[in-house]
Design a protein around this motif. Structure first.
Motif, mmCIF file in Angstrom:
data_model
loop_
_atom_site.group_PDB
_atom_site.id
_atom_site.type_symbol
_atom_site.label_atom_id
_atom_site.label_comp_id
_atom_site.label_asym_id
_atom_site.label_seq_id
_atom_site.Cartn_x
_atom_site.Cartn_y
_atom_site.Cartn_z
ATOM 1 N N ARG A 94 -3.020 2.954 0.222
ATOM 2 C CA ARG A 94 -3.478 1.582 -0.015
ATOM 3 C C ARG A 94 -2.322 0.710 -0.472
ATOM 4 N NH1 ARG A 94 -7.114 2.949 -3.196
ATOM 5 N NH2 ARG A 94 -8.755 3.048 -1.640
ATOM 6 N N ALA A 95 -1.524 1.206 -1.405
ATOM 7 C CA ALA A 95 -0.399 0.441 -1.940
ATOM 8 C C ALA A 95 0.638 0.131 -0.853
ATOM 9 C CB ALA A 95 0.259 1.201 -3.096
ATOM 10 N N GLU A 96 0.726 0.987 0.148
ATOM 11 C CA GLU A 96 1.690 0.802 1.227
ATOM 12 C C GLU A 96 1.103 0.047 2.415
ATOM 13 O OE1 GLU A 96 3.696 4.470 2.233
ATOM 14 O OE2 GLU A 96 3.724 5.062 0.123
ATOM 15 N N GLY A 97 -0.153 -0.390 2.291
ATOM 16 C CA GLY A 97 -0.789 -1.129 3.368
ATOM 17 C C GLY A 97 -1.237 -0.267 4.533
ATOM 18 N N LEU A 98 -1.345 1.027 4.313
ATOM 19 C CA LEU A 98 -1.823 1.928 5.358
ATOM 20 C C LEU A 98 -3.351 1.939 5.328
ATOM 21 C CD1 LEU A 98 0.794 4.758 4.777
ATOM 22 C CD2 LEU A 98 0.827 2.971 6.531
ATOM 23 N N THR A 99 -3.956 2.141 6.478
ATOM 24 C CA THR A 99 -5.405 1.935 6.601
ATOM 25 C C THR A 99 -6.254 3.189 6.475
ATOM 26 O OG1 THR A 99 -5.266 2.157 8.995
ATOM 27 C CG2 THR A 99 -5.034 -0.073 8.086
ATOM 28 N N ALA A 100 -5.605 4.365 6.445
ATOM 29 C CA ALA A 100 -6.397 5.595 6.446
ATOM 30 C C ALA A 100 -5.560 6.762 5.958
ATOM 31 C CB ALA A 100 -6.906 5.884 7.861
ATOM 32 N N VAL B 163 -9.215 20.829 13.963
ATOM 33 C CA VAL B 163 -9.658 19.459 14.178
ATOM 34 C C VAL B 163 -8.710 18.498 13.486
ATOM 35 C CG1 VAL B 163 -12.114 20.013 14.454
ATOM 36 C CG2 VAL B 163 -11.215 19.555 12.166
ATOM 37 N N CYS B 164 -8.698 17.272 13.995
ATOM 38 C CA CYS B 164 -8.034 16.155 13.317
ATOM 39 C C CYS B 164 -9.127 15.389 12.597
ATOM 40 C CB CYS B 164 -7.350 15.227 14.304
ATOM 41 S SG CYS B 164 -5.962 15.968 15.156
ATOM 42 N N MET B 165 -8.832 14.968 11.375
ATOM 43 C CA MET B 165 -9.816 14.238 10.585
ATOM 44 C C MET B 165 -9.188 12.957 10.049
ATOM 45 S SD MET B 165 -11.712 17.429 8.617
ATOM 46 C CE MET B 165 -13.279 16.559 8.354
ATOM 47 N N ARG B 166 -10.050 11.977 9.780
ATOM 48 C CA ARG B 166 -9.590 10.668 9.301
ATOM 49 C C ARG B 166 -10.552 10.144 8.252
ATOM 50 N NH1 ARG B 166 -10.017 5.130 10.075
ATOM 51 N NH2 ARG B 166 -8.054 4.056 10.439
ATOM 52 N N ARG B 167 -9.990 9.478 7.249
ATOM 53 C CA ARG B 167 -10.793 8.801 6.233
ATOM 54 C C ARG B 167 -10.196 7.424 6.031
ATOM 55 N NH1 ARG B 167 -11.054 10.675 -0.036
ATOM 56 N NH2 ARG B 167 -10.377 8.623 -0.672
ATOM 57 N N ALA B 168 -11.009 6.407 6.183
ATOM 58 C CA ALA B 168 -10.539 5.038 5.979
ATOM 59 C C ALA B 168 -10.116 4.825 4.540
ATOM 60 C CB ALA B 168 -11.631 4.037 6.362
ATOM 61 N N VAL B 169 -9.103 4.007 4.368
ATOM 62 C CA VAL B 169 -8.649 3.605 3.038
ATOM 63 C C VAL B 169 -8.892 2.104 2.957
ATOM 64 C CG1 VAL B 169 -6.679 3.343 1.501
ATOM 65 C CG2 VAL B 169 -6.915 5.418 2.885
ATOM 66 N N PRO B 170 -9.912 1.688 2.206
ATOM 67 C CA PRO B 170 -10.202 0.254 2.126
ATOM 68 C C PRO B 170 -9.038 -0.487 1.464
ATOM 69 C CG PRO B 170 -11.906 1.556 1.000
ATOM 70 C CD PRO B 170 -10.819 2.490 1.423
ATOM 71 N N PRO B 171 -8.830 -1.738 1.866
ATOM 72 C CA PRO B 171 -7.762 -2.516 1.222
ATOM 73 C C PRO B 171 -8.095 -2.753 -0.244
ATOM 74 C CG PRO B 171 -9.083 -3.904 2.683
ATOM 75 C CD PRO B 171 -9.569 -2.499 2.853
ATOM 76 N N PRO B 172 -7.087 -3.083 -1.040
ATOM 77 C CA PRO B 172 -7.353 -3.343 -2.460
ATOM 78 C C PRO B 172 -8.294 -4.542 -2.624
ATOM 79 C CG PRO B 172 -5.026 -3.735 -1.927
ATOM 80 C CD PRO B 172 -5.696 -3.259 -0.687
ATOM 81 N N VAL B 173 -9.107 -4.464 -3.635
ATOM 82 C CA VAL B 173 -10.012 -5.565 -3.949
ATOM 83 C C VAL B 173 -9.190 -6.658 -4.623
ATOM 84 C CG1 VAL B 173 -12.044 -6.257 -5.256
ATOM 85 C CG2 VAL B 173 -11.938 -3.980 -4.205
ATOM 86 N N SER B 174 -9.291 -7.880 -4.087
ATOM 87 C CA SER B 174 -8.500 -8.967 -4.686
ATOM 88 C C SER B 174 -9.336 -9.907 -5.488
ATOM 89 C CB SER B 174 -7.747 -9.729 -3.605
ATOM 90 O OG SER B 174 -8.554 -10.046 -2.528
#
Length: 173
Positions: free
Chosen positions: A105-111, A162-173
């Motif tokens: 999240r801090a690096e602006g990555l989405t997942a 398997v490949c797995m993914r979890r979304a990382v929500p952007p920081p709450v502003s």
């Protein structure tokens, strides 16, 4: 447990954690995984010096688990997460993954992404409980396809993965 960046002196302990964490694979018919060598000190140092290696340390600041990650396809890809059996079932793996989510999240990555064994109880089913979902093969971006191909080259495709993914929500502003 306290999550912190790995220090140079931690690296041999991370190898010990990997060996110990691998032992249970013998019980599920995967002795080759149990006997696999841990990441080399050189590889661990590359992740550490890049700021991509974190440890979960116990009271005396002794590593009990670790996580390696790198950016892949706009996500923070978890290359390895291992917990010593002495610290199993105490939320150490979850804490390391949540730390990685915060870093993403801090690096602006989405997942967060990872690859794992589909049928090992402490692999894909565990990550599903932490909010990861299995990606269909046609959903894989180029970087994850490369990771899967590299894993196949070293023999990991011998077992269902398997490949797995979890979304990382952007920081709450």
């Amino acid at each position: 447990m306290r999550i912190r960046p790995a220090a140079p002196g931690d690296l041999p302990a991370l190898q010990d954690i990997e060996r110990a964490a691998g032992a249970p694979f013998r019980d599920v018919g995967m002795p080759e995984i149990a006997d696999d060598e841990p990441p080399s000190l050189g590889m661990l140092e590359r992740y550490r010096s890049a700021g991509r290696c974190w440890v979960a340390a116990d009271g005396p600041d002794r590593p009990a688990g670790y996580l390696l990650a790198e950016p892949v396809d706009g996500a923070l890809h978890i290359e390895q997460v291992s917990v010593h059996p002495r610290a199993a079932r105490r939320g150490v793996g979850r804490a390391l993954i949540e730390h990685a989510a915060g870093r993403a999240r801090a690096e602006g990555l989405t997942a967060l992404t990872l690859t794992t064994f589909a049928e090992v109880p402490w692999n894909a089913p565990y990550y599903a409980r932490l909010g990861f979902r299995v990606l269909d093969p046609d959903e894989l971006p180029d970087g994850l396809r490369r990771v899967v191909a590299e894993e196949a080259e070293v023999g990991l495709a011998r077992w269902p993965r398997v490949c797995m993914r979890r979304a990382v929500p952007p920081p709450v502003s």
